[in-house]
Design an enzyme around this catalytic site. Structure first.
Site, PDB file in Angstrom:
ATOM      1  CG  HIS A   1      -9.363  -8.365   7.650  1.00 55.62           C
ATOM      2  ND1 HIS A   1     -10.114  -9.191   8.440  1.00 55.62           N
ATOM      3  CD2 HIS A   1      -8.065  -8.625   7.982  1.00 55.62           C
ATOM      4  CE1 HIS A   1      -9.311  -9.906   9.225  1.00 55.62           C
ATOM      5  NE2 HIS A   1      -8.066  -9.589   8.957  1.00 55.62           N
TER       6      HIS A   1
ATOM      7  CB  CYS B   1      -7.023 -12.574   8.264  1.00 52.87           C
ATOM      8  SG  CYS B   1      -5.440 -11.933   8.831  1.00 52.87           S
TER       9      CYS B   1
HETATM   10  N1  GLN Z   1      -3.720 -13.431  14.366  1.00 53.30           N
HETATM   11  C1  GLN Z   1      -3.334 -13.576  12.992  1.00 53.30           C
HETATM   12  C2  GLN Z   1      -2.048 -12.859  12.598  1.00 53.30           C
HETATM   13  O1  GLN Z   1      -1.722 -11.836  13.140  1.00 53.30           O
HETATM   14  C3  GLN Z   1      -4.500 -13.153  12.114  1.00 53.30           C
HETATM   15  C4  GLN Z   1      -4.860 -11.719  12.279  1.00 53.30           C
HETATM   16  C5  GLN Z   1      -6.085 -11.322  11.509  1.00 53.30           C
HETATM   17  O2  GLN Z   1      -7.051 -12.073  11.368  1.00 53.30           O
HETATM   18  N2  GLN Z   1      -6.071 -10.087  11.005  1.00 53.30           N
HETATM   19  O3  GLN Z   1      -1.336 -13.318  11.731  1.00 53.30           O
END
Ligand code: GLN
Length: 261
Positions: A204, A107
């Site tokens: 995740h 992510c």
């Molecule tokens: N901050 C990033 C987004 O919202 C990644 C978020 C995350 O790692 N879940 O796209």
């Protein structure tokens, strides 16, 4: 003891893989650090020593003797802090990737691999390790996800929550095809990236406990790079529990898709 045993050297040369876990205190959304525990356990169950090194803010890591680099996901704020530090290591990381170094990124970490990502209105430069870039979209993409990938037999299941929309360059393969959920951008039907020995994904959950085939992809790629193709066999493990958990989640997604239809 027979003569062959008497003359053989003691077994002190167990294979060892070194894992660099980048910024666990900042990039650990939805249990991403659990991925390291899975890698470690699956190595140890096979007699492979796992040397886990955490890299913290302010450290100057070297990737010269590292076999697997792992980066988790985080909020925009945490992602930006990490990016500022990692940009100082850009050349070394680039050399590692070009040399076939194994790298997993989830992510926020996945978004950092590319040329840039959009944070609010600001376009933040990325590490340029893989030909991809990330825009933003609304609403955020939030929910369970399942994909089909060539790297393992079973569907890869997990959870996604991202504002980013990631676009792959033409030479970069996606990790897989979305079966349920949204993936890279909610439009193309693809999820994640595969480039050399780099695997990026929005998944995740953490990713690896319910997806043992993905964990073994990392381990086998790292063993092959370090010891040579076929030098160390990766023994199959009893994944009954892991695959039962995978199936429960996949079946739940299929059932909720049927209700939506
Ligand atoms: N901050 C990033 C987004 O919202 C990644 C978020 C995350 O790692 N879940 O796209």
């Amino acid at each position: 003891m027979n003569s062959a045993e008497a003359t053989s050297a003691p077994k002190t040369d167990a294979p060892t893989l070194t894992i660099a876990h980048l910024y666990p205190e900042l990039l650990n959304l939805y249990g991403d650090s659990g991925n390291i525990l899975v890698l470690k356990k699956r190595m140890e169950w096979r007699g492979i020593t796992a040397d886990v090194r955490e890299v913290h803010v302010g450290d100057t890591p070297s990737f010269a003797d590292v076999d697997i680099v792992f980066i988790g996901g985080g909020s925009d704020r945490e992602q930006k802090i990490v990016c500022d530090f990692l940009l100082q290591q850009k050349d070394e990381l680039k050399a590692y990737v070009e040399d076939g170094g194994v790298l997993g990124a989830v992510c926020g970490g996945y978004q950092l691999l590319g040329e840039s990502y959009l944070m609010g209105e600001e376009r933040v430069p990325g590490l340029e390790l893989v030909d991809l870039y990330t825009d933003r979209g609304t609403p955020r993409i939030i929910g369970n996800i399942a994909i089909r990938s060539d790297i393992c037999e079973h569907p890869i299941v997990g959870y996604e929550n991202h504002g980013g929309r990631t676009h792959l360059g033409s030479g970069v393969k996606p990790l897989g095809e979305v079966l349920y959920g949204q993936g890279n951008d909610g439009i193309t039907g693809f999820e994640g990236c595969l480039w050399k020995n780099v695997l990026g994904t929005y998944i995740h959950g953490p990713l690896l406990p319910k997806n043992p085939g993905v964990a073994d992809w990392f381990i086998s790629r790292a063993l092959e790079r370090k010891y040579g193709k076929g030098a160390i066999a990766i023994e199959p493990l009893d994944d009954t529990k892991e695959l039962a958990a995978n199936k429960v989640m996949f079946d739940r997604m299929l059932a909720s898709r049927k209700q939506e239809d």
